[in-house]
Design a protein around this motif. Structure first.
Motif, PDB file in Angstrom:
ATOM      1  N   ALA A   1      58.397   8.788 -12.702  1.00  0.00           N
ATOM      2  CA  ALA A   1      58.900   7.411 -12.784  1.00  0.00           C
ATOM      3  C   ALA A   1      58.391   6.708 -14.035  1.00  0.00           C
ATOM      4  O   ALA A   1      59.108   5.917 -14.640  1.00  0.00           O
ATOM      5  CB  ALA A   1      58.481   6.635 -11.537  1.00  0.00           C
ATOM      6  N   LYS A   2      57.126   6.961 -14.400  1.00  0.00           N
ATOM      7  CA  LYS A   2      56.534   6.334 -15.584  1.00  0.00           C
ATOM      8  C   LYS A   2      55.740   7.390 -16.365  1.00  0.00           C
ATOM      9  O   LYS A   2      54.502   7.417 -16.320  1.00  0.00           O
ATOM     10  CB  LYS A   2      55.620   5.177 -15.179  1.00  0.00           C
ATOM     11  CG  LYS A   2      56.344   4.000 -14.549  1.00  0.00           C
ATOM     12  CD  LYS A   2      55.371   2.862 -14.259  1.00  0.00           C
ATOM     13  CE  LYS A   2      56.091   1.656 -13.651  1.00  0.00           C
ATOM     14  NZ  LYS A   2      55.149   0.545 -13.394  1.00  0.00           N
ATOM     15  N   PRO A   3      56.446   8.265 -17.074  1.00  0.00           N
ATOM     16  CA  PRO A   3      55.771   9.398 -17.732  1.00  0.00           C
ATOM     17  C   PRO A   3      54.892   9.020 -18.917  1.00  0.00           C
ATOM     18  O   PRO A   3      54.140   9.863 -19.406  1.00  0.00           O
ATOM     19  CB  PRO A   3      56.942  10.278 -18.180  1.00  0.00           C
ATOM     20  CG  PRO A   3      58.086   9.331 -18.322  1.00  0.00           C
ATOM     21  CD  PRO A   3      57.901   8.310 -17.253  1.00  0.00           C
ATOM     22  N   ASN A   4      54.973   7.791 -19.373  1.00  0.00           N
ATOM     23  CA  ASN A   4      54.155   7.362 -20.514  1.00  0.00           C
ATOM     24  C   ASN A   4      53.278   6.166 -20.169  1.00  0.00           C
ATOM     25  O   ASN A   4      53.020   5.310 -21.009  1.00  0.00           O
ATOM     26  CB  ASN A   4      55.066   7.023 -21.700  1.00  0.00           C
ATOM     27  CG  ASN A   4      55.777   8.248 -22.235  1.00  0.00           C
ATOM     28  OD1 ASN A   4      55.156   9.279 -22.466  1.00  0.00           O
ATOM     29  ND2 ASN A   4      57.088   8.145 -22.414  1.00  0.00           N
ATOM     30  N   ASP A   5      52.816   6.127 -18.938  1.00  0.00           N
ATOM     31  CA  ASP A   5      51.971   5.022 -18.473  1.00  0.00           C
ATOM     32  C   ASP A   5      50.502   5.430 -18.587  1.00  0.00           C
ATOM     33  O   ASP A   5      49.997   6.250 -17.795  1.00  0.00           O
ATOM     34  CB  ASP A   5      52.327   4.678 -17.027  1.00  0.00           C
ATOM     35  CG  ASP A   5      51.671   3.385 -16.560  1.00  0.00           C
ATOM     36  OD1 ASP A   5      50.549   3.091 -17.014  1.00  0.00           O
ATOM     37  OD2 ASP A   5      52.286   2.667 -15.744  1.00  0.00           O
ATOM     38  N   ALA A   6      49.786   4.870 -19.551  1.00  0.00           N
ATOM     39  CA  ALA A   6      48.385   5.220 -19.774  1.00  0.00           C
ATOM     40  C   ALA A   6      47.530   4.894 -18.560  1.00  0.00           C
ATOM     41  O   ALA A   6      46.569   5.623 -18.252  1.00  0.00           O
ATOM     42  CB  ALA A   6      47.854   4.480 -21.002  1.00  0.00           C
ATOM     43  N   PHE A   7      47.848   3.811 -17.863  1.00  0.00           N
ATOM     44  CA  PHE A   7      47.091   3.422 -16.674  1.00  0.00           C
ATOM     45  C   PHE A   7      47.126   4.522 -15.618  1.00  0.00           C
ATOM     46  O   PHE A   7      46.103   4.860 -15.017  1.00  0.00           O
ATOM     47  CB  PHE A   7      47.670   2.120 -16.105  1.00  0.00           C
ATOM     48  CG  PHE A   7      47.029   1.659 -14.832  1.00  0.00           C
ATOM     49  CD1 PHE A   7      45.824   0.960 -14.848  1.00  0.00           C
ATOM     50  CD2 PHE A   7      47.619   1.908 -13.608  1.00  0.00           C
ATOM     51  CE1 PHE A   7      45.230   0.530 -13.668  1.00  0.00           C
ATOM     52  CE2 PHE A   7      47.031   1.484 -12.424  1.00  0.00           C
ATOM     53  CZ  PHE A   7      45.840   0.792 -12.455  1.00  0.00           C
ATOM     54  N   LEU A   8      48.311   5.111 -15.410  1.00  0.00           N
ATOM     55  CA  LEU A   8      48.437   6.175 -14.424  1.00  0.00           C
ATOM     56  C   LEU A   8      47.659   7.425 -14.846  1.00  0.00           C
ATOM     57  O   LEU A   8      47.019   8.075 -14.023  1.00  0.00           O
ATOM     58  CB  LEU A   8      49.908   6.527 -14.209  1.00  0.00           C
ATOM     59  CG  LEU A   8      50.770   5.458 -13.531  1.00  0.00           C
ATOM     60  CD1 LEU A   8      52.203   5.944 -13.401  1.00  0.00           C
ATOM     61  CD2 LEU A   8      50.211   5.100 -12.164  1.00  0.00           C
ATOM     62  N   PHE A   9      47.718   7.749 -16.134  1.00  0.00           N
ATOM     63  CA  PHE A   9      46.966   8.908 -16.613  1.00  0.00           C
ATOM     64  C   PHE A   9      45.468   8.729 -16.374  1.00  0.00           C
ATOM     65  O   PHE A   9      44.773   9.658 -15.971  1.00  0.00           O
ATOM     66  CB  PHE A   9      47.227   9.148 -18.100  1.00  0.00           C
ATOM     67  CG  PHE A   9      48.558   9.790 -18.390  1.00  0.00           C
ATOM     68  CD1 PHE A   9      48.966  10.916 -17.698  1.00  0.00           C
ATOM     69  CD2 PHE A   9      49.399   9.278 -19.366  1.00  0.00           C
ATOM     70  CE1 PHE A   9      50.191  11.519 -17.958  1.00  0.00           C
ATOM     71  CE2 PHE A   9      50.616   9.877 -19.635  1.00  0.00           C
ATOM     72  CZ  PHE A   9      51.017  10.995 -18.934  1.00  0.00           C
ATOM     73  N   GLN A  10      44.974   7.509 -16.628  1.00  0.00           N
ATOM     74  CA  GLN A  10      43.545   7.255 -16.434  1.00  0.00           C
ATOM     75  C   GLN A  10      43.170   7.360 -14.960  1.00  0.00           C
ATOM     76  O   GLN A  10      42.118   7.905 -14.615  1.00  0.00           O
ATOM     77  CB  GLN A  10      43.187   5.869 -16.983  1.00  0.00           C
ATOM     78  CG  GLN A  10      41.699   5.623 -17.164  1.00  0.00           C
ATOM     79  CD  GLN A  10      40.988   5.251 -15.863  1.00  0.00           C
ATOM     80  OE1 GLN A  10      41.555   4.540 -15.041  1.00  0.00           O
ATOM     81  NE2 GLN A  10      39.771   5.723 -15.681  1.00  0.00           N
ATOM     82  N   LYS A  11      44.041   6.885 -14.082  1.00  0.00           N
ATOM     83  CA  LYS A  11      43.754   6.954 -12.646  1.00  0.00           C
ATOM     84  C   LYS A  11      43.760   8.401 -12.152  1.00  0.00           C
ATOM     85  O   LYS A  11      42.950   8.794 -11.308  1.00  0.00           O
ATOM     86  CB  LYS A  11      44.779   6.130 -11.862  1.00  0.00           C
ATOM     87  CG  LYS A  11      44.646   4.636 -12.063  1.00  0.00           C
ATOM     88  CD  LYS A  11      43.274   4.141 -11.633  1.00  0.00           C
ATOM     89  CE  LYS A  11      43.105   2.649 -11.825  1.00  0.00           C
ATOM     90  NZ  LYS A  11      41.732   2.199 -11.508  1.00  0.00           N
ATOM     91  N   ILE A  12      44.692   9.214 -12.670  1.00  0.00           N
ATOM     92  CA  ILE A  12      44.716  10.633 -12.295  1.00  0.00           C
ATOM     93  C   ILE A  12      43.450  11.310 -12.799  1.00  0.00           C
ATOM     94  O   ILE A  12      42.834  12.128 -12.096  1.00  0.00           O
ATOM     95  CB  ILE A  12      45.976  11.320 -12.856  1.00  0.00           C
ATOM     96  CG1 ILE A  12      47.228  10.732 -12.214  1.00  0.00           C
ATOM     97  CG2 ILE A  12      45.919  12.828 -12.609  1.00  0.00           C
ATOM     98  CD1 ILE A  12      48.531  11.178 -12.860  1.00  0.00           C
ATOM     99  N   ALA A  13      43.053  10.977 -14.011  1.00  0.00           N
ATOM    100  CA  ALA A  13      41.812  11.531 -14.564  1.00  0.00           C
ATOM    101  C   ALA A  13      40.627  11.199 -13.664  1.00  0.00           C
ATOM    102  O   ALA A  13      39.768  12.062 -13.400  1.00  0.00           O
ATOM    103  CB  ALA A  13      41.573  10.983 -15.971  1.00  0.00           C
TER     104      ALA A  13
END
Length: 203
Positions: A1-13
């Motif tokens: 849904a949001k493949p370029n969302d830095a916030f989501l990447f940080q949360k997954i990390a």
């Protein structure tokens, strides 16, 4: 849904990083932190001026160093310092950046003289660190987030490394009296209780 969302990447990390305490083997832990680092790097690539993303790199490098050889530990130690300082430059009031730098300082400063000689001879040495800087950073973290028990406990370890056992005891007791809320709170309390027991035995 949001493949370029830095916030989501940080949360997954963060999830991969936190998963380490639930895994059984060092290889599983290492792989999980490596995944965390990859997601952190993607977050920083998209939002390089976000201090949370940058500090996530520091945390991942620090955890990966635990599972590496001596050279890896040294290289990652330098990366932890660099990324934590970069996060702090982006936000001077970021409590967790002060926390990471405080812990880094007392742990590196506590490396013995013989070990430092070996490291300098073979690998070029460790970055400069001091227990006084550890205390300074962790006192700032406590001032910024007085309700975060981990800041109080790590300040205790910094004071202990800096030769202030009475102050360390007060910090440990303060943190241990606070309710555990985060995933890492109980493991932090276990370390602090062990330190308190040693202080009691040293009386």
């Amino acid at each position: 849904a949001k493949p370029n969302d830095a916030f989501l990447f940080q949360k997954i990390a963060r999830q991969y990083s936190d998963l380490v305490v639930d895994l059984a083997t060092n290889e599983e832990k290492k792989q999980s932190v490596q995944r965390a680092l990859e997601y952190s790097q993607r977050a920083v690539a998209l939002a390089p001026n976000n201090p949370v993303n940058v500090l996530s790199l520091a945390v991942c490098h620090g955890k990966l160093g635990v599972y590496g050889d001596v050279r890896t530990k040294i290289e990652n130690s330098r990366l932890v310092k660099d990324e934590a300082e970069r996060a702090l430059a982006l936000d001077p009031n970021y409590a967790w950046a002060h926390h990471v730098l405080g812990r880094w300082n007392y742990e590196v400063a506590d490396v013995g003289t013989a070990a430092r000689f070996f490291v300098r001879l073979i690998y070029g040495g460790l970055p400069k660190a001091s227990t006084a800087d550890a205390v300074r950073h962790l006192e700032r973290a406590v001032a910024l987030e007085p309700g975060e028990l981990d800041h109080h406990l790590e300040l205790g370890f910094a004071h202990l490394a800096n030769g202030n056992p009475a102050t360390a005891r007060a910090c440990f007791e303060k943190g241990l009296a606070m309710p555990s809320r985060g995933k890492h709170d109980e493991p932090a309390k276990v370390r602090a209780r062990a330190a308190l027991e040693k202080l009691g035995a040293a009386k």
